[in-house]
Write a protein that holds these residues in place. Structure first.
Motif, PDB file in Angstrom:
ATOM      1  N   ASP A  52       0.809  -1.219   0.000  1.00 38.59           N
ATOM      2  CA  ASP A  52       0.000   0.000   0.000  1.00 38.59           C
ATOM      3  C   ASP A  52       0.846   1.274   0.000  1.00 38.59           C
ATOM      4  OD1 ASP A  52      -2.390  -1.473   0.062  1.00 38.59           O
ATOM      5  OD2 ASP A  52      -2.237  -1.688   2.260  1.00 38.59           O
ATOM      6  N   GLY A  53       2.164   1.122  -0.015  1.00 40.02           N
ATOM      7  CA  GLY A  53       3.034   2.294  -0.031  1.00 40.02           C
ATOM      8  C   GLY A  53       3.454   2.785   1.333  1.00 40.02           C
ATOM      9  N   LYS A  54       3.048   2.082   2.412  1.00 37.94           N
ATOM     10  CA  LYS A  54       3.467   2.479   3.754  1.00 37.94           C
ATOM     11  C   LYS A  54       4.967   2.204   3.902  1.00 37.94           C
ATOM     12  CE  LYS A  54       2.801   1.515   8.675  1.00 37.94           C
ATOM     13  NZ  LYS A  54       2.116   0.664   9.674  1.00 37.94           N
ATOM     14  N   ILE A  55       5.706   3.207   4.422  1.00 36.79           N
ATOM     15  CA  ILE A  55       7.161   3.113   4.507  1.00 36.79           C
ATOM     16  C   ILE A  55       7.577   2.504   5.841  1.00 36.79           C
ATOM     17  CG2 ILE A  55       9.300   4.472   4.570  1.00 36.79           C
ATOM     18  CD1 ILE A  55       7.871   6.547   2.809  1.00 36.79           C
ATOM     19  N   LEU A  56       8.535   1.600   5.782  1.00 32.70           N
ATOM     20  CA  LEU A  56       9.127   1.038   7.000  1.00 32.70           C
ATOM     21  C   LEU A  56       9.932   2.123   7.702  1.00 32.70           C
ATOM     22  CD1 LEU A  56      10.021  -1.273   8.899  1.00 32.70           C
ATOM     23  CD2 LEU A  56      11.867  -1.747   7.254  1.00 32.70           C
ATOM     24  N   GLN A  57       9.616   2.369   8.935  1.00 34.84           N
ATOM     25  CA  GLN A  57      10.364   3.360   9.715  1.00 34.84           C
ATOM     26  C   GLN A  57      11.117   2.633  10.832  1.00 34.84           C
ATOM     27  OE1 GLN A  57       7.420   6.353  10.860  1.00 34.84           O
ATOM     28  NE2 GLN A  57       7.911   7.529   9.024  1.00 34.84           N
ATOM     29  N   ASP A  58      12.346   2.304  10.546  1.00 33.97           N
ATOM     30  CA  ASP A  58      13.160   1.525  11.466  1.00 33.97           C
ATOM     31  C   ASP A  58      14.568   2.111  11.446  1.00 33.97           C
ATOM     32  OD1 ASP A  58      14.918  -0.463  12.559  1.00 33.97           O
ATOM     33  OD2 ASP A  58      13.348  -1.972  12.273  1.00 33.97           O
ATOM     34  N   GLU A  59      14.961   2.753  12.544  1.00 37.44           N
ATOM     35  CA  GLU A  59      16.256   3.437  12.598  1.00 37.44           C
ATOM     36  C   GLU A  59      17.427   2.471  12.400  1.00 37.44           C
ATOM     37  OE1 GLU A  59      16.844   6.414  12.434  1.00 37.44           O
ATOM     38  OE2 GLU A  59      15.274   7.622  13.377  1.00 37.44           O
ATOM     39  N   ALA A  60      17.278   1.237  12.892  1.00 37.67           N
ATOM     40  CA  ALA A  60      18.370   0.264  12.745  1.00 37.67           C
ATOM     41  C   ALA A  60      18.573  -0.089  11.277  1.00 37.67           C
ATOM     42  CB  ALA A  60      18.059  -0.992  13.558  1.00 37.67           C
ATOM     43  N   VAL A  61      17.471  -0.281  10.564  1.00 37.26           N
ATOM     44  CA  VAL A  61      17.560  -0.563   9.126  1.00 37.26           C
ATOM     45  C   VAL A  61      18.213   0.623   8.409  1.00 37.26           C
ATOM     46  CG1 VAL A  61      16.228  -0.945   7.015  1.00 37.26           C
ATOM     47  CG2 VAL A  61      15.600  -2.139   9.128  1.00 37.26           C
ATOM     48  N   ASN A  62      17.752   1.823   8.743  1.00 39.09           N
ATOM     49  CA  ASN A  62      18.311   3.026   8.112  1.00 39.09           C
ATOM     50  C   ASN A  62      19.805   3.133   8.351  1.00 39.09           C
ATOM     51  OD1 ASN A  62      15.702   3.621   7.386  1.00 39.09           O
ATOM     52  ND2 ASN A  62      15.432   5.274   8.877  1.00 39.09           N
ATOM     53  N   GLN A  63      20.242   2.856   9.562  1.00 36.02           N
ATOM     54  CA  GLN A  63      21.655   2.990   9.878  1.00 36.02           C
ATOM     55  C   GLN A  63      22.493   1.986   9.098  1.00 36.02           C
ATOM     56  OE1 GLN A  63      22.723   5.624  11.852  1.00 36.02           O
ATOM     57  NE2 GLN A  63      24.615   5.042  10.797  1.00 36.02           N
ATOM     58  N   ARG A  64      21.959   0.773   8.932  1.00 33.26           N
ATOM     59  CA  ARG A  64      22.691  -0.223   8.139  1.00 33.26           C
ATOM     60  C   ARG A  64      22.848   0.264   6.690  1.00 33.26           C
ATOM     61  NH1 ARG A  64      20.039  -4.099  11.583  1.00 33.26           N
ATOM     62  NH2 ARG A  64      18.218  -4.272  10.220  1.00 33.26           N
ATOM     63  N   ILE A  65      21.820   0.886   6.166  1.00 27.57           N
ATOM     64  CA  ILE A  65      21.876   1.406   4.801  1.00 27.57           C
ATOM     65  C   ILE A  65      22.943   2.493   4.696  1.00 27.57           C
ATOM     66  CG2 ILE A  65      20.601   2.707   3.052  1.00 27.57           C
ATOM     67  CD1 ILE A  65      18.032   1.337   4.155  1.00 27.57           C
ATOM     68  N   LEU A  66      22.909   3.435   5.615  1.00 25.43           N
ATOM     69  CA  LEU A  66      23.833   4.567   5.546  1.00 25.43           C
ATOM     70  C   LEU A  66      25.276   4.122   5.766  1.00 25.43           C
ATOM     71  CD1 LEU A  66      21.787   7.295   7.448  1.00 25.43           C
ATOM     72  CD2 LEU A  66      21.907   6.838   4.999  1.00 25.43           C
TER      73      LEU A  66
END
Length: 972
Positions: A522-536
């Motif tokens: 449905d286009g809802k975005i995952l908001q997970d700081e741990a996931v984001n940090q792994r990406i960055l």
């Protein structure tokens, strides 16, 4: 006494100018030597070391695109930036310039695809990161080329450590900025009509679009009234459009309550198709006559049709029944965008294919749904320009396959014809024709684009951000707090922000920073700081390629990999990249600061870099990343036409530098109204070459004269009036120069300095003082005062010009000060307050007015060959104006007028006297000088021969010779 007549070469006793500074500049040969010298001495590093304790002044470089040689627009842009950074560096700041490059995006990707096509290679069969590697290498090549070209222009900056949007750290920071929007709820996936390039298979931003004139089909289409007042049932509402292919996407008709409408009946018809007698049609009254004439109809007006009636009307779709589709009702809805200036007074509304169509449709969605109308927006056209199943009768169900709006080369497809044929077959075409109008094209491929409804990633403009603000309101406030040069830029950017839709970020390409989020169906975005940090972290170490590597989804999601999160594969619009440069340049570099003092780019960047930087920074930091925005226009040919290779009127910086030198190009930039569109061509360049030659000769004369300068000083109070006048002018110029650099008004500075050097120095002060400087004795106070003044002029003029003409001023400075490192390490000289003397300046304005009359009279004498040099003259000057007479009183006016003698009288001038209309009360009667000509100074005096040792010179010159002899400087 010994008679030395004929034994002395008097030219060797004069302080004539001596310099190795050549009259012929040879800029194309000399300038590369200075570039190499600056590289060898690491001038950039020395500038930073010397300024390390000064306050920072930062111009943040808008990144050019790394995909070809620089053009004249690049040269204009970089010269302006260089002048700004140099001028602040020389006025007490640490003005650090860090160049940057935009490295991602379609133009580079397009070049690699062209190489693939030439080799018969299929991009889709190449692993994405291999393709991205080739894009990276392509960009790196052109960054190196452009760096060299910018340095050849004289630009000084940190070219060894520029910022690049493709650096791993930059990619990580860009991704981090995107994730800030995602985590704050500003990023969303939506379905809206966006400008779409069929040729390039991607969405485009407004900044990536240019407009060209095209000729298009235009049609008037009848929509049958299905529900309305009794006498309206069976009538037709008529719309007009230049995009017939959008008719399958029609879902409504917009009208305006402010427009007068009427019901009309056809009484006669002369056409092969279209309305027939007895048909009733609804039109805006202001447009009915022209529309009926187009369709070759005669008509009667039956009655008014009110806005209330309009609101109740439901029409049938003109393609109703085709392919088993279009059975839905077509409502009439009010729209502020509807006028009676053109068309029919009704606007065909296809929410899949236009921003206004989408807005008016969604604005009325609730009330339409309450009436039982399906407000879902279809997807009638795919990414390749083919009709889909949402366009029944034209899509996959059509015999022979789907019609196409546009082909891969940007050529018109068969969609318009297919739609018009279907309308004619159903009797729903009122009229048709052709129209020339402006239409959007991709600025990269130069091919037309279409509006197409497609799922994309957007940033909200009007969502409340938790502090009572929205991205739009923050941006508008930031605009109000920003200084714009010229001021009109503020109005322009404000209008764009006020009116812009949500910011579309996604592109369907491969080379760029990915939209590195995970979303559900449905286009809802995952908001997970741990996931984001792994990406960055991964981007910081490996670059954005990590997103496309095998196993990336599992790697980044970690323990959440078994959840139904989808990895988004779109990439970010490159404007988001460049809009984020302030983060990894201004914020992250210790030698920079945030916000920047100034951004400078072309006026097109109100919808480009200024715009995206403003939105990005306001969305994440609440304010603009700049305090000042300066804009320049575009360069046209000398006739005001746009430069193009096909017209053969392009001027390239490489050609100008090769033929004339970079300083000539820079002088053109400095003397043009860069805030507006400028002109450049051979005659304009020649004008600048001529102006440069005069400047150079003035500098050369000063250098030659200062070769005899021993550095002695004369107290200000003891200086002759003429020297004090020139110091006053330096004080005035100092104010003009500093204010001009602060205001980015370089033309004002250049004009003031050129006029000063040509008119006040060469043609006035230097001309007058040559006699004293060349001929006076070494001990002469007048000569020492003149040398001291020339010294002050040289130091100031050369440093003032250094930001503008870095090569010429460097050459001059090193000639004057051989032990110096560089003029660019100097500061503008301070100007003592005591130099300002308005009373003296006013007096000398009068003196110069009288002098102009004398000079004018002598010019006629020379023209008529009655005299050769002004030293052969001894005019009589009649001054009846008391204030002018008082001004010249007590002056050696013969010296001021460069004559051997002069007689000033208050008697009225005879009728034969020479006069000037703008100098009342002054008349001049020319006369030849009497006495004998001095063999040394060439002045005619009555004391030639008064000194027996030097019998062929004047008493003044004899005294000078005697002093030179005592010093052992008299040639044998």
């Amino acid at each position: 006494m010994t008679d030395t007549t004929g034994k002395i070469d008097y030219s060797k006793t004069l302080y004539l100018p001596q310099t190795e500074f050549p009259m012929r500049a040879g800029l194309p040969q000399r300038e590369p030597e200075f570039v190499a010298r600056w590289e060898k001495m690491d001038l950039y590093k020395k500038l930073r070391e010397e300024a390390k304790d000064r306050p920072l002044y930062i111009l943040h470089d808008g990144p050019p695109y790394a995909n070809g040689n620089i053009h004249i627009g690049h040269a204009l842009n970089k010269v302006l930036k260089d002048v700004i950074t140099r001028s602040f560096q020389m006025r007490g700041y640490n003005s650090n310039y860090v160049p940057g490059w935009d490295c991602h995006g379609l133009p580079i990707e397009w070049k690699i695809e062209e190489q693939y096509r030439a080799k018969g290679k299929n991009k889709d069969e190449v692993p994405i990161n291999e393709f991205r590697k080739e894009c990276r290498e392509f960009a790196a090549h052109w960054i190196k080329v452009q760096s060299g070209e910018f340095k050849r222009l004289g630009v000084t900056g940190d070219f060894d450590n520029p910022y690049l949007t493709m650096d791993f750290h930059a990619e990580s920071r860009i991704a981090g900025e995107l994730l800030k929007f995602a985590m704050s709820g500003q990023l969303y996936r939506g379905s809206k009509p966006v400008m779409w390039s069929v040729v390039e298979r991607t969405a485009l931003a407004e900044a990536e679009v240019e407009y060209q004139d095209v000729e298009s089909d235009m049609i008037w289409v009848k929509f049958p009234v299905a529900t309305g007042s009794d006498d309206l049932n069976g009538a037709f509402v008529v719309i007009w459009t230049t995009t017939p292919w959008t008719i399958p996407g029609n879902r409504a008709i917009a009208y305006s309550p402010r427009v007068s409408y009427g019901l009309y009946e056809v009484t006669a018809a002369e056409n092969d198709f279209g309305p027939q007698p007895g048909e009733k049609l609804i039109f805006a009254d202001a447009l009915a006559e022209g529309s009926f004439a187009k369709a070759k109809l005669e008509y009667d007006r039956l009655r008014d049709v009110s806005a209330d009636e309009m609101a109740s009307i439901l029409c049938a779709h003109p393609l109703n029944g085709l392919g088993g589709g279009y059975e839905f009702p077509v409502p009439l809805i009010p729209g502020d965008h509807v006028t009676d200036d053109a068309g029919t007074g009704f606007v065909h509304t296809a929410p899949s294919h236009g921003r206004e169509d989408f807005d008016v449709w969604t604005d009325h969605a609730r009330e339409l749904e309450a009436r039982g109308i399906d407000t879902a927006i279809p997807f009638p056209v795919d990414d390749a320009g083919f009709y889909t199943k949402d366009a029944p009768g034209f899509g996959p169900d059509r015999e022979g396959g789907p019609a196409r709006v546009m082909d891969d080369n940007g050529k018109k497809g068969d969609a318009n014809k297919a739609v018009m044929d279907a309308l004619i077959e159903r009797g729903m075409l009122f009229a048709r024709g052709r129209m020339k109008h402006s239409y959007p094209h991709s600025w990269r491929s130069k091919k037309p684009v279409i509006y197409r409804n497609t799922p994309q990633w957007f940033v909200y403009m009007d969502k409340e951000l938790g502090d009572g603000t929205t991205l739009r309101s923050r941006s508008l406030k930031a605009i109000d707090e920003t200084r714009f040069v010229p001021a009109a830029g503020q109005t322009r950017l404000r209008a764009m922000i006020e009116d812009r839709p949500d910011w579309v970020l996604s592109r369907q390409r491969a080379w760029g920073v990915p939209i590195c989020v995970f979303a559900d169906a449905d286009g809802k975005i995952l908001q997970d700081e741990a996931v984001n940090q792994r990406i960055l972290d991964a981007f910081e170490l490996e670059g954005a390629d990590a997103w496309f590597a095998e196993g990336a989804r599992e790697r980044f999601l970690g323990s959440r990999a078994n959840e139904p999160w989808q990895q988004v594969r779109d990439i970010l619009d490159v404007w988001f990249d460049s809009g984020s440069t302030h983060t990894f340049t201004l914020e992250d570099r210790p030698d920079m600061k945030w916000p920047a003092d100034v951004y400078l780019e072309g006026s097109d960047q109100h919808r480009g870099w200024f715009h995206s930087s403003l939105l990005e920074s306001c969305g994440t930091r609440g304010r603009a990343p700049y305090d000042t925005v300066v804009t320049h226009g575009f360069t046209m040919d000398e006739h005001g036409k746009k430069m193009s290779k096909s017209l053969g009127n392009t001027v390239t910086p490489q050609e100008v530098i090769k033929d004339s030198g970079a300083d000539i190009l820079r002088l053109w930039v400095m003397t043009t109204d860069y805030w507006e569109d400028q002109r450049l061509g051979k005659s304009i360049l020649q004008t600048n070459i001529d102006a440069y030659r005069k400047l150079r000769n003035t500098i050369r004369w000063m250098l030659g004269t200062l070769a005899h300068d021993d550095g002695e000083t004369v107290a200000h109070a003891d200086l002759p009036e003429l020297e004090r006048l020139m110091l006053h002018r330096l004080a005035e110029l100092d104010e003009i120069v500093r204010a001009g650099y602060d205001a980015f008004d370089f033309k004002r500075i250049a004009r003031a300095l050129i006029d000063f050097m040509n008119v006040e120095l060469s043609a006035f002060y230097f001309d007058i003082r040559k006699d004293a400087l060349y001929c006076d004795a070494p001990s002469s106070i007048k000569r020492k005062a003149a040398l001291q003044t020339v010294r002050a002029i040289f130091d100031r003029v050369t440093t003032w010009l250094a930001p503008m003409l870095p090569f010429t001023t460097e050459e001059a400075w090193l000639d004057r000060y051989p032990q110096a490192l560089s003029v660019h390490l100097e500061q503008f000289r301070e100007t003592p307050a005591k130099w300002r003397d308005e009373e003296l300046a006013e007096k000398w304005r009068k003196v110069r007015s009288v002098r102009r009359v004398v000079t004018g009279a002598l010019e006629l004498e020379r023209a008529d060959k009655r005299i050769g040099s002004s030293l052969e003259a001894a005019p009589v000057v009649h001054i009846t104006d008391p204030s002018l007479a008082e001004a010249v009183k007590g002056l050696d006016f013969a010296e001021i007028c460069i004559t051997s003698d002069i007689n000033v009288t208050d008697e009225p001038a005879p009728e034969s006297a020479f006069t000037l209309d703008d100098v009342k009360g002054v008349g001049v009667i020319p006369a030849r000088a009497t006495g004998e000509k001095c063999a040394r100074s060439w002045r005619y005096t009555h004391d030639v021969g008064s000194d027996l040792e030097f019998p062929d010179v004047s008493a003044r010159d004899a005294a000078a010779l005697r002093e030179l002899k005592a010093l052992g400087r008299l040639p044998a």
